[in-house]
Design an enzyme around this catalytic site. Structure first.
Site, PDB file in Angstrom:
ATOM      1  CB  SER A  57      -0.742  12.610  10.200  1.00  0.00           C
ATOM      2  OG  SER A  57      -0.055  11.753  11.085  1.00  0.00           O
ATOM      3  CD  GLU A  66      -2.040  -0.466   7.952  1.00  0.00           C
ATOM      4  OE1 GLU A  66      -3.270  -0.531   7.993  1.00  0.00           O
ATOM      5  OE2 GLU A  66      -1.320  -1.366   7.472  1.00  0.00           O
ATOM      6  N   GLY A  67      -1.886   5.148  10.651  1.00  0.00           N
ATOM      7  CA  GLY A  67      -2.570   6.168  11.438  1.00  0.00           C
ATOM      8  C   GLY A  67      -2.108   6.147  12.880  1.00  0.00           C
ATOM      9  CB  THR A  68      -0.146   8.592  14.891  1.00  0.00           C
ATOM     10  OG1 THR A  68      -1.051   9.674  14.632  1.00  0.00           O
ATOM     11  CG2 THR A  68       1.047   8.710  13.948  1.00  0.00           C
ATOM     12  CB  SER A  69      -2.040   6.884  19.412  1.00  0.00           C
ATOM     13  OG  SER A  69      -1.637   5.543  19.562  1.00  0.00           O
ATOM     14  CG  PHE A 101      -1.850   1.060   1.451  1.00  0.00           C
ATOM     15  CD1 PHE A 101      -2.988   1.119   0.667  1.00  0.00           C
ATOM     16  CD2 PHE A 101      -1.677   2.013   2.444  1.00  0.00           C
ATOM     17  CE1 PHE A 101      -3.943   2.115   0.863  1.00  0.00           C
ATOM     18  CE2 PHE A 101      -2.625   3.005   2.653  1.00  0.00           C
ATOM     19  CZ  PHE A 101      -3.769   3.050   1.860  1.00  0.00           C
ATOM     20  CD  GLN A 121      10.847  -2.278  35.167  1.00  0.00           C
ATOM     21  OE1 GLN A 121      11.205  -1.886  34.052  1.00  0.00           O
ATOM     22  NE2 GLN A 121      11.421  -1.891  36.278  1.00  0.00           N
ATOM     23  CB  THR A 130       4.493  -2.362   5.095  1.00  0.00           C
ATOM     24  OG1 THR A 130       4.673  -1.362   6.085  1.00  0.00           O
ATOM     25  CG2 THR A 130       4.570  -3.739   5.744  1.00  0.00           C
TER      26      THR A 130
HETATM   27  N1  COS Z   1     -13.864   5.881   4.867  1.00  0.00           N
HETATM   28  C1  COS Z   1     -14.184   6.480   3.696  1.00  0.00           C
HETATM   29  N2  COS Z   1     -14.046   7.809   3.494  1.00  0.00           N
HETATM   30  C2  COS Z   1     -13.568   8.553   4.515  1.00  0.00           C
HETATM   31  C3  COS Z   1     -13.229   7.992   5.749  1.00  0.00           C
HETATM   32  C4  COS Z   1     -13.402   6.595   5.911  1.00  0.00           C
HETATM   33  N3  COS Z   1     -13.099   5.981   7.071  1.00  0.00           N
HETATM   34  N4  COS Z   1     -12.771   8.970   6.555  1.00  0.00           N
HETATM   35  C5  COS Z   1     -12.837  10.105   5.859  1.00  0.00           C
HETATM   36  N5  COS Z   1     -13.336   9.849   4.621  1.00  0.00           N
HETATM   37  C6  COS Z   1     -13.578  10.794   3.551  1.00  0.00           C
HETATM   38  C7  COS Z   1     -14.643  11.799   3.960  1.00  0.00           C
HETATM   39  O1  COS Z   1     -15.932  11.302   3.639  1.00  0.00           O
HETATM   40  C8  COS Z   1     -14.276  12.992   3.130  1.00  0.00           C
HETATM   41  O2  COS Z   1     -14.734  12.831   1.809  1.00  0.00           O
HETATM   42  P1  COS Z   1     -15.631  13.956   1.056  1.00  0.00           P
HETATM   43  O3  COS Z   1     -14.929  15.268   1.231  1.00  0.00           O
HETATM   44  O4  COS Z   1     -15.670  13.505  -0.362  1.00  0.00           O
HETATM   45  O5  COS Z   1     -16.957  13.917   1.733  1.00  0.00           O
HETATM   46  C9  COS Z   1     -12.777  12.915   3.073  1.00  0.00           C
HETATM   47  O6  COS Z   1     -12.423  11.574   3.355  1.00  0.00           O
HETATM   48  C10 COS Z   1     -12.081  13.833   4.039  1.00  0.00           C
HETATM   49  O7  COS Z   1     -12.619  13.603   5.319  1.00  0.00           O
HETATM   50  P2  COS Z   1     -12.114  14.463   6.535  1.00  0.00           P
HETATM   51  O8  COS Z   1     -12.387  15.910   6.272  1.00  0.00           O
HETATM   52  O9  COS Z   1     -12.644  13.868   7.794  1.00  0.00           O
HETATM   53  O10 COS Z   1     -10.558  14.155   6.405  1.00  0.00           O
HETATM   54  P3  COS Z   1      -9.264  14.986   6.778  1.00  0.00           P
HETATM   55  O11 COS Z   1      -8.551  15.330   5.539  1.00  0.00           O
HETATM   56  O12 COS Z   1      -9.587  16.066   7.759  1.00  0.00           O
HETATM   57  O13 COS Z   1      -8.390  13.844   7.488  1.00  0.00           O
HETATM   58  C11 COS Z   1      -7.856  12.091   8.908  1.00  0.00           C
HETATM   59  C12 COS Z   1      -8.952  12.918   8.267  1.00  0.00           C
HETATM   60  C13 COS Z   1      -6.883  12.869   9.726  1.00  0.00           C
HETATM   61  C14 COS Z   1      -8.589  11.148   9.843  1.00  0.00           C
HETATM   62  C15 COS Z   1      -7.158  11.299   7.807  1.00  0.00           C
HETATM   63  O14 COS Z   1      -6.394  12.158   6.998  1.00  0.00           O
HETATM   64  C16 COS Z   1      -6.290  10.205   8.330  1.00  0.00           C
HETATM   65  O15 COS Z   1      -6.766   9.139   8.695  1.00  0.00           O
HETATM   66  N6  COS Z   1      -4.967  10.449   8.356  1.00  0.00           N
HETATM   67  C17 COS Z   1      -4.034   9.444   8.721  1.00  0.00           C
HETATM   68  C18 COS Z   1      -3.516   8.842   7.467  1.00  0.00           C
HETATM   69  C19 COS Z   1      -2.723   7.635   7.755  1.00  0.00           C
HETATM   70  O16 COS Z   1      -3.231   6.696   8.321  1.00  0.00           O
HETATM   71  N7  COS Z   1      -1.468   7.677   7.322  1.00  0.00           N
HETATM   72  C20 COS Z   1      -0.633   6.562   7.439  1.00  0.00           C
HETATM   73  C21 COS Z   1      -0.476   6.021   6.049  1.00  0.00           C
HETATM   74  S1  COS Z   1      -0.550   4.314   5.939  1.00  0.00           S
HETATM   75  S2  COS Z   1       1.145   3.710   6.703  1.00  0.00           S
END
Ligand code: COS
Length: 382
Positions: free
Chosen positions: A131, A364-367, A122, A337, A157
């Site tokens: 993030s 896959e998304g921090t805490s 991925f 420990q 990965t």
């Molecule tokens: N499933 C499907 N769609 C999703 C979703 C989910 N679980 N969560 C959010 N979306 C969609 C929303 O519906 C929205 O779409 P529309 O604008 O078309 O309606 C869009 O994504 C953006 O949603 P939101 O405004 O909530 O997202 P943000 O950009 O503010 O970010 C977070 C939300 C921070 C939660 C997100 O960016 C995230 O999870 N970041 C971490 C990424 C990550 O895990 N990185 C590690 C990479 S893999 S090692």
């Protein structure tokens, strides 16, 4: 929700437990030291059909439900967390999005190969986006019946093991909001213009490879675009809901292994004339370690069960990931420990569990991101 596994589920998980303890656990220290998974272990997993665990039977997989699948990831990770994440990434964020968002032709073309063990990866994170996933810069330009991809991916990965890269790039870099310009592709390893860069030298989870990936005028058939243009962020987020349950199951496996070792050691090791388990301070740790593990398992099972019911599980996936991964680092810390000075030595596996657990709170998304997902869902009244 049934808290117990059914007999069928239990038999599958027990079978994987026996395989993992017999074939993988004895080599986990060597895999950590050599930072690789021996080909024969991957071949054994292929022979058992493990790479097809979450893929429907009609596409050549075992068609197992998510609850059983999380049990498999837990058991593999209990033996070696690096092996567990290979299956989790392959299934949750490569095969799953193809199944859910691909068309019939794509499913028929790729899923049987994935079920047989051609591994998936991925590719979302980039040097300037982690993030804030929507800030990615890689581009995909349509050119006739193909797309031309340019950019760089990091922290991939399975990067070196993979045949398939589930990859997000911008088809509309100027889109507002930015995430509406992102599109998903399934890119095959031999695609002209795709190359792998450095293999990361990591603190833990060393058996699993983590690679840089470069796209230089990389040619990808338009037939490999997954979903419509502009839907890539939605697909990635939806996939990560699955991925987070897989990482939670992985963390649970590490926590269980650390707990088992702590108990074993505390029964054998004597200080002040009696085994460590006779001391209240140790019993206190053991009780809280197991309570947290039991709670984490229920959260993992809840998220998996909701997915199996076809219900939304974004918030429950975030609960499971947040709690199980913080449990894993905490339990591994306590296990070190309890071992005292020996816990700091590579001769004892708790040292590895401690290092392996740490990344589960990050990838896959921090805490912190899980808390955002939970809080936003609650505030929206979901
Ligand atoms: N499933 C499907 N769609 C999703 C979703 C989910 N679980 N969560 C959010 N979306 C969609 C929303 O519906 C929205 O779409 P529309 O604008 O078309 O309606 C869009 O994504 C953006 O949603 P939101 O405004 O909530 O997202 P943000 O950009 O503010 O970010 C977070 C939300 C921070 C939660 C997100 O960016 C995230 O999870 N970041 C971490 C990424 C990550 O895990 N990185 C590690 C990479 S893999 S090692």
């Amino acid at each position: 929700m049934n808290l117990e596994l059914s007999e069928d589920q239990r038999l599958v998980v027990q079978g994987v437990h026996d395989f993992a303890q017999g074939e993988i656990a004895p080599r986990a220290r060597e895999m950590d030291a050599e930072a690789t998974i021996p080909a024969e272990i991957l071949d054994q997993m292929r022979a058992l059909g493990i790479f097809g665990a979450g893929i429907p039977e009609e596409h050549g997989g075992l068609g197992l439900d998510m609850v059983t699948y999380t049990g498999i990831v837990e058991e593999l990770s209990r033996a070696c967390a690096g092996v567990g994440i290979v299956l989790s990434v392959h299934t949750s964020v490569a095969a799953y999005p193809l199944l859910r968002f691909g068309n019939d032709e794509q499913r028929e073309r790729f899923l049987p190969r994935m079920a047989q063990g051609e591994i998936g990866a991925f590719c979302l994170s980039e040097p300037s986006s982690g993030s804030d996933a929507a800030a990615l810069k890689s581009t995909a330009r349509r050119d006739g019946d193909q797309y031309i991809l340019n950019g760089q991916k990091i922290f991939v990965t399975n990067g070196a093991l993979a045949q398939f890269y589930f990859l997000m790039a911008k088809t509309d870099p100027d889109a507002q909001p930015a995430h509406h310009g992102i599109t998903a592709f399934l890119v095959e390893r031999e695609s002209p213009g795709l190359s792998l860069g450095r293999k990361e030298d990591k603190m833990g989870l060393r058996a699993s490879d983590t690679m840089e990936l470069f796209l230089e005028d990389c040619q990808v058939p338009a037939a490999n675009r997954i979903g419509d243009e502009g839907r890539g962020f939605h697909i990635a987020m939806n996939s990560l809901d699955n991925g987070r349950v897989g990482v939670a199951a992985q963390a649970l496996g590490i926590a269980q292994a650390a707990f088992d070792e702590a108990i074993r050691y505390a029964k054998e090791r004597k200080q002040f004339g009696q085994p460590l388990v006779h001391f209240g301070a140790i019993q206190d740790k053991i009780a809280i370690m197991d309570t947290r593990i039991q709670a984490a398992r229920l959260l993992v099972r809840q998220a998996a069960w909701l997915k199996d019911q076809g219900r939304k599980f974004t918030r429950q996936a975030a609960y499971a990931k947040l709690f199980a991964t913080e449990t894993a680092t905490w339990v591994a810390h306590q296990a070190v420990q309890i071992h005292g000075g020996y816990g700091y030595m590579k001769e004892y596996p708790v040292e590895r569990y401690y290092r392996d657990a740490r990344v589960t709170e990050i990838y896959e998304g921090t805490s912190e991101m899980q808390r955002i997902v939970i809080a936003r869902a609650l505030l929206r009244g979901e």
